[in-house]
Design a protein around this motif. Structure first.
Motif, mmCIF file in Angstrom:
data_model
loop_
_atom_site.group_PDB
_atom_site.id
_atom_site.type_symbol
_atom_site.label_atom_id
_atom_site.label_comp_id
_atom_site.label_asym_id
_atom_site.label_seq_id
_atom_site.Cartn_x
_atom_site.Cartn_y
_atom_site.Cartn_z
ATOM 1 N N UNK A 131 0.892 -1.058 0.052
ATOM 2 C CA UNK A 131 -0.137 0.098 -0.072
ATOM 3 C C UNK A 131 0.740 1.469 -0.148
ATOM 4 N N UNK A 132 1.892 1.318 0.884
ATOM 5 C CA UNK A 132 2.701 2.407 0.920
ATOM 6 C C UNK A 132 3.440 2.584 -0.236
ATOM 7 N N UNK A 142 5.160 14.408 3.338
ATOM 8 C CA UNK A 142 4.580 14.865 4.546
ATOM 9 C C UNK A 142 4.850 13.715 5.702
ATOM 10 N N UNK A 143 5.102 12.527 5.513
ATOM 11 C CA UNK A 143 5.349 11.482 6.565
ATOM 12 C C UNK A 143 6.687 11.307 6.681
ATOM 13 N N UNK A 144 7.217 11.042 7.990
ATOM 14 C CA UNK A 144 8.507 10.896 8.216
ATOM 15 C C UNK A 144 9.072 9.194 7.923
ATOM 16 N N UNK A 145 10.157 9.147 7.206
ATOM 17 C CA UNK A 145 10.646 7.999 6.733
ATOM 18 C C UNK A 145 10.438 6.809 7.913
ATOM 19 N N UNK A 347 -2.512 3.193 7.776
ATOM 20 C CA UNK A 347 -1.719 3.525 6.746
ATOM 21 C C UNK A 347 -2.413 2.874 5.510
ATOM 22 N N UNK A 348 -2.678 1.430 5.761
ATOM 23 C CA UNK A 348 -3.318 0.696 4.793
ATOM 24 C C UNK A 348 -4.640 1.383 4.014
ATOM 25 N N UNK A 349 -5.485 1.893 4.935
ATOM 26 C CA UNK A 349 -6.593 2.865 4.591
ATOM 27 C C UNK A 349 -6.127 4.062 4.024
ATOM 28 N N UNK A 350 -5.076 4.695 3.864
ATOM 29 C CA UNK A 350 -4.663 5.719 3.245
ATOM 30 C C UNK A 350 -4.902 5.749 1.591
#
Length: 607
Positions: A131-132, A142-145, A347-350
């Motif tokens: 997903x990611x 926008x998201x920290x690794x 995260x999966x629902x993003x």
């Protein structure tokens, strides 16, 4: 509960697991409880409580399958034929068999559970990563690794440790608990009702703990994500940390996050461990109550229970507290897993903001041009980055973008492969709006070389091939065109040399030439070069520029240039300032504009 069941669903196929697991768990529970219930007739014999009338009842053969009556029949038979010693040996043999069967079925159920857990974790981690990797580029900005890595690694592992173990307690231990309760009711229903009064009290206490633990678990996982992010940034930027003597600064930042994580985990553990002694204390008080209540009934001859049944009852009740405590502890521990599970499911629902249209067009070739028509863009609907950008990049031509930092040049380049969608206007490729073109077919037409060469801790060969199944001859040919072959063959293992994390074993110019070789191998009709030489020394720049010249031959190229000397031969130069094209033309045209922005940039670089 919804998230809990959803996490369990990743252990599919569930059907092949649940049926055998339930069967083996039930059988393990039944044989485990039989160990104690079989003691009643033995104790009766030892206490001389078996009379002739009871013996005659036990010696009547049973009709149908009733394991207790079957046992009593053979027990009485051995007692009548071999005496108390024979009956003792018979009971011991049967108990040994039940213990062996109980543990065999327990082992099988544990194996099934471990397979279930590993399957669930592998599927969940694959789903999160899959997903990611397909989310739009803006998500990663926008998201920290480190936070993403934490979700895929530590959060998923926590789901295995907590959620899967809770499932075990909710099934295997629950069946054992029911088997014990059934046996207790069979021996004395009034004593069992008295004993079960403790359950509502324990339930209220544990539910209060669970609410507080969920908050601690969520905070702990967020703190852990921050720690991983900080380590990733510090270790990746160690040259800067050392150069600015910032070891104390980053150590203090790590200490703050580490102490925050410690406090959150301590509070979680303190509340979780509180459930076990509370349950045990309550269990001991119930046993004391049973001893007082049941014992007084027996001493006053007001109970139908015999001494052997009462002793067996106490023995079984002492065992029922173990599965009850395990169930309590499992649901308490599950809060950390649920907190991690929610982060994973978030995260999966993003959803990716860049999606293919329902009937997206697959481009096979690039024929005419890439056209920007009055394009506007802003990140997340905030400050506008691009305003009314219009130009046409015709096939075989080169357009260069120049201007001050932060003017919007890289954003324009990112819109071409559709890393982002414009918020206004349209971008067309061969007359088709990019939003109507499939992302895969669009990006297969493009090669991208950025200022920072993105390489992987793998061999030089694999970094150039990058997932493509190509011959060694093709790799060598691409490396020659990129002016990389000579330095590659000088490496210890040649093309099979491991280049380290992000290619740290190579110089900047060598890394850049490898990324150019990778682009050459793809043989794209459209090139996007984002300041590919700005970070190099003069000698490396000359080699890389020659490689880029080879790469640009007979291709359509969009170049972002920092050094104006590298784009003097571009067919058109666009000067981008504060999100707008303020000047355009050839190198000579722009230099002829009095007080022009491009002319000022050229003079500054000349000086």
């Amino acid at each position: 509960m919804k998230n809990y069941l959803r996490l369990l669903s990743y252990a599919r196929p569930l059907g092949s697991f649940i049926a055998p697991f339930l069967i083996t768990s039930i059988l393990a529970s039944i044989f485990g409880v039989l160990n104690f219930t079989l003691l009643i007739p033995l104790l009766k014999v030892l206490f001389n409580q078996v009379d002739a009338q009871e013996m005659s009842k036990m010696l009547v053969p049973t009709s149908g399958f009733d394991p207790i009556k079957e046992f009593n029949y053979y027990f009485a038979k051995f007692l009548s034929q071999h005496g108390k010693q024979g009956a003792l040996m018979f009971v011991c043999a049967v108990v040994a068999v039940t213990i062996i069967l109980s543990n065999v079925f327990k082992y099988i159920s544990i194996r099934l559970l471990e397979n279930f857990k590993s399957n669930m974790v592998a599927n969940l981690r694959q789903a999160v990563f899959g997903k990611a990797i397909h989310l739009h580029l803006g998500f990663f900005s926008n998201e920290r690794k480190g936070n993403l890595i934490s979700r895929i690694v530590t959060d998923v592992q926590e789901v295995e440790n907590s959620i899967a173990n809770t499932f075990s307690a909710a099934t295997k231990e629950f069946f054992l608990f029911l088997a014990y309760i059934y046996s207790l009711f069979a021996i004395s229903w009034n004593l069992t009702l008295f004993a079960l009064l403790v359950i509502p009290i324990s339930g209220i206490f544990i539910s209060t703990l669970v609410k507080k633990m969920k908050h601690n678990a969520g905070e702990g996982q967020q703190r852990l994500s921050n720690l991983i992010s900080l380590m990733d940034e510090v270790f990746g930027g160690m040259r800067v940390v050392k150069g600015f003597v910032a070891e104390s600064f980053v150590t203090e930042k790590f200490r703050e996050e580490n102490q925050g994580y410690r406090k959150a985990i301590f509070n979680l553990a303190a509340r979780r461990e509180m459930a076990s002694p509370f349950s045990e204390i309550m269990g001991v008080f119930v046993v004391i109550g049973i001893l007082l209540y049941g014992g007084s009934l027996i001493l006053s001859n007001e109970s139908t229970l015999e001494a052997s049944e009462f002793i067996t009852y106490i023995a079984i009740f002492s065992q029922v507290m173990r599965p009850a405590k395990d169930i309590s502890n499992a649901f308490s521990s599950a809060q950390r897993g649920l907190a991690s599970g929610e982060r994973v499911l978030d995260l999966i629902d993003s959803h990716s903001l860049i999606k293919d249209a329902t009937h997206a067009v697959d481009l096979k070739n690039f024929e005419k041009s890439v056209e920007f028509k009055d394009v506007d863009f802003s990140y997340d609907g905030n400050i506008q980055v691009l305003k009314n950008i219009s130009f046409t990049l015709a096939k075989g031509k080169t357009i260069a973008l120049v201007g001050s930092s932060g003017g919007g040049k890289s954003t324009i380049a990112d819109l071409v492969p559709r890393f982002y969608d414009p918020t206004g206007g349209a971008i067309l490729i061969d007359g088709v709006d990019l939003k109507q073109v499939s992302q895969q077919s669009l990006r297969q037409l493009m090669g991208i070389v950025t200022q920072e060469a993105v390489l992987f801790n793998d061999t030089i060969f694999n970094n150039i091939a990058f997932g493509k199944n190509v011959s060694e001859e093709a790799i060598i040919q691409a490396a020659r065109i990129a002016n990389a072959h000579d330095f590659i063959v000088q490496q210890p293992e040649g093309y099979q040399t491991i280049i380290g994390d992000r290619g740290t074993k190579l110089s900047g110019g060598q890394r850049q030439r490898l990324s150019i070789a990778r682009a050459i191998l793809q043989n794209p009709p459209v090139l996007i070069l984002d300041e590919a030489t700005s970070a190099l020394d003069t000698e490396s720049e000359k080699l890389v520029q020659d490689a880029l010249t080879n790469l640009m031959k007979n291709r359509t190229t969009l170049v972002i240039a920092h050094r104006l000397s590298t784009i003097q031969n571009a067919d058109e130069i666009l000067v981008v300032h504060k999100g707008e094209i303020i000047e355009r033309g050839t190198h000579e045209d722009l230099l002829s504009i009095p007080n022009g922005f491009y002319k000022k940039l050229s003079l500054m670089q000349t000086l």
